[in-house]
Enzyme design. Structure first.
Site: not given
Ligand code: NAD
Length: 299
Positions: A100, A175, A243
Site C-alpha cells: 500500500s 486502497k 502511513k
C-alpha cells in the site's frame, strides 16, 4: 501461465510471507528476497530459492515478480534503486506490487518500468493477516488491463477477488479509500464501546445485540473480540495505518478534497504513537478512548 520456472517474491513480512506460501501450495516455484533472513529461511524450507538481491530475483524469475513492502520509499528502492528489480529485468517482465503506497509513487514505478519494456501493476490488498493466510484477500488493481489479465489467475490464489480499478495508481487510490473507511470505523467502534462500558452495559452484550444490525461491520466483527481480550498484537500496526492516512491526506489535498474525519483519526493515532503504541494492531485505537474515559473495555 507462470508455472514454468519461478515466480519472484520480494518482501516476506506479515502479509508477504503467507501470500508467498499460498503460491507455493498452489504449485508455483518461487525465488524470494527479504532484508530479514528468518522469513527467507522459512520459504526455502518449503522449496523456494533464495536470491541475494532484488536484481537477482528479477534475473531468476520467469516473467512475473511480486513485491509486498512497507511504503513508497521501500518500493522505489526495490524497483529502481541499486541492484534493483529493473537492473535485472528482462523485457516483458510483469511486476505486481501488492504494497500500500502513494498513488504517485506507483505511477513513478510504472513509468520507469515502461521505459524498460516492463509492466508494473499496483495491486494493494485488504483483509489483513488472517485473509492473507486463508488466501482470501480483496485486491484492487491499477495499471494496464492486459497485464492485469495475465496475472489475475495468480491474484486469485492469494485473494478472493481482484478488481481492475483503472490506470496506474488507481489500485492505491482505491486502497486509500479503503483505509479511510477502516480507520474511521475502528475509531467509531472504540468510541461507542467505551461509552457503553462506562455507562454500565456489558460490552459483549452490546456486540451481540448490534453486530447483525446496520452498525455491524467486518471491522467490528474482527476487532471487538480482540479488544475484549485486550489483545492488540499486530495484525496491522498503527504505524502502518499512520502511513496510509498520511498518503490519504497528501493525495486528498493534492486533488482538492478536504478530509476532516481522516485528519481527526490521524491525530488519535499520533497520540497513540506518543504513548508508545505505534507497534500495536490498529484495533488498539480503542485504547485512546479508554485512556480519555479512564476505563477499559474488557470481558
Ligand atoms: P511488514 O513490515 O511485516 O513486512 C514488510 C517486509 O518487507 C519485511 O519483511 C521487511 O524486512 C521487508 N523489506 C523492507 N524493506 C525491504 C527491502 N528494501 N528489500 C527487501 N525486503 C524489504 O509489513 P506488512 O504488514 O507485511 O505490510 C506490507 C504492506 O502491506 C504495507 O504496505 C501495508 O500497509 C500493507 N498491508 C498490510 C496489512 C496487514 O494487516 N499487515 C493489510 C493490508 C495491507
Amino acid at each position: 501461465m507462470f508455472k514454468q520456472g519461478k515466480v519472484g517474491f520480494i518482501g516476506l513480512g506479515i502479509m508477504g510471507k503467507p501470500m508467498a506460501k499460498n503460491l507455493i501450495k498452489a504449485g508455483y516455484g518461487l525465488v524470494v528476497y527479504d532484508v530479514a533472513k528468518a522469513p527467507v529461511d522459512e520459504l526455502v524450507a518449503m522449496g523456494a530459492t533464495a536470491a541475494a538481491t532484488c536484481k537477482q530475483v528479477a534475473q531468476l524469475c520467469n516473467g512475473l515478480l511480486f513485491t509486498m513492502l512497507p511504503n513508497s520509499p521501500h518500493v522505489k528502492e526495490v524497483i529502481m534503486g541499486e541492484n534493483s528489480v529493473l537492473d535485472g529485468a528482462k523485457r516483458g517482465l510483469i511486476i505486481v506490487d501488492t504494497s500500500s503506497i502513494a498513488p504517485l509513487a506507483a505511477q513513478e514505478c510504472y513509468a520507469a518500468a515502461k521505459d524498460k519494456g516492463v509492466s508494473y501493476v499496483d495491486a494493494p490488498v485488504s483483509g489483513g493477516e488472517p485473509k492473507a493466510v486463508e488466501g482470501t484477500l480483496a485486491i484492487m488493481v491499477g495499471g494496464d488491463e492486459d497485464a492485469f489479465d495475465k496475472v489475475k489467475e495468480l491474484l486469485l490464489i492469494v485473494g478472493a477477488s481482484a478488481v481492475h480499478c483503472g490506470e496506474s495508481g488507481s489500485g492505491n487510490t482505491t486502497k486509500l479509500a479503503n483505509q479511510i473507511i477502516v480507520a474511521l470505523n475502528i475509531a467509531a467502534v472504540g468510541e461507542a464501546f467505551v461509552l457503553a462500558k462506562k455507562a454500565g452495559v456489558d460490552p459483549e452484550k452490546v456486540f451481540d445485540a448490534i453486530k447483525g444490525g446496520l452498525a455491524g461491520s467486518t471491522v467490528m466483527n474482527a476487532k471487538v473480540p480482540l479488544a475484549l481480550e485486550g489483545n492488540f498484537k499486530p495484525g496491522f500496526r498503527i504505524e502502518l495505518h499512520i502511513k496510509d492516512l498520511q498518503n490519504a491526506l497528501d493525495t486528498a489535498h493534492e486533488v482538492g478534497v478536504p478530509v476532516p474525519l481522516s485528519a481527526g483519526v490521524m491525530e488519535i493515532m499520533q497520540a497513540l504513537k506518543v504513548d508508545g503504541k505505534a507497534g500495536d494492531d490498529h484495533g488498539g485505537i480503542i485504547q485512546y478512548y479508554e485512556k480519555l474515559a479512564d476505563i477499559e473495555v474488557r470481558k
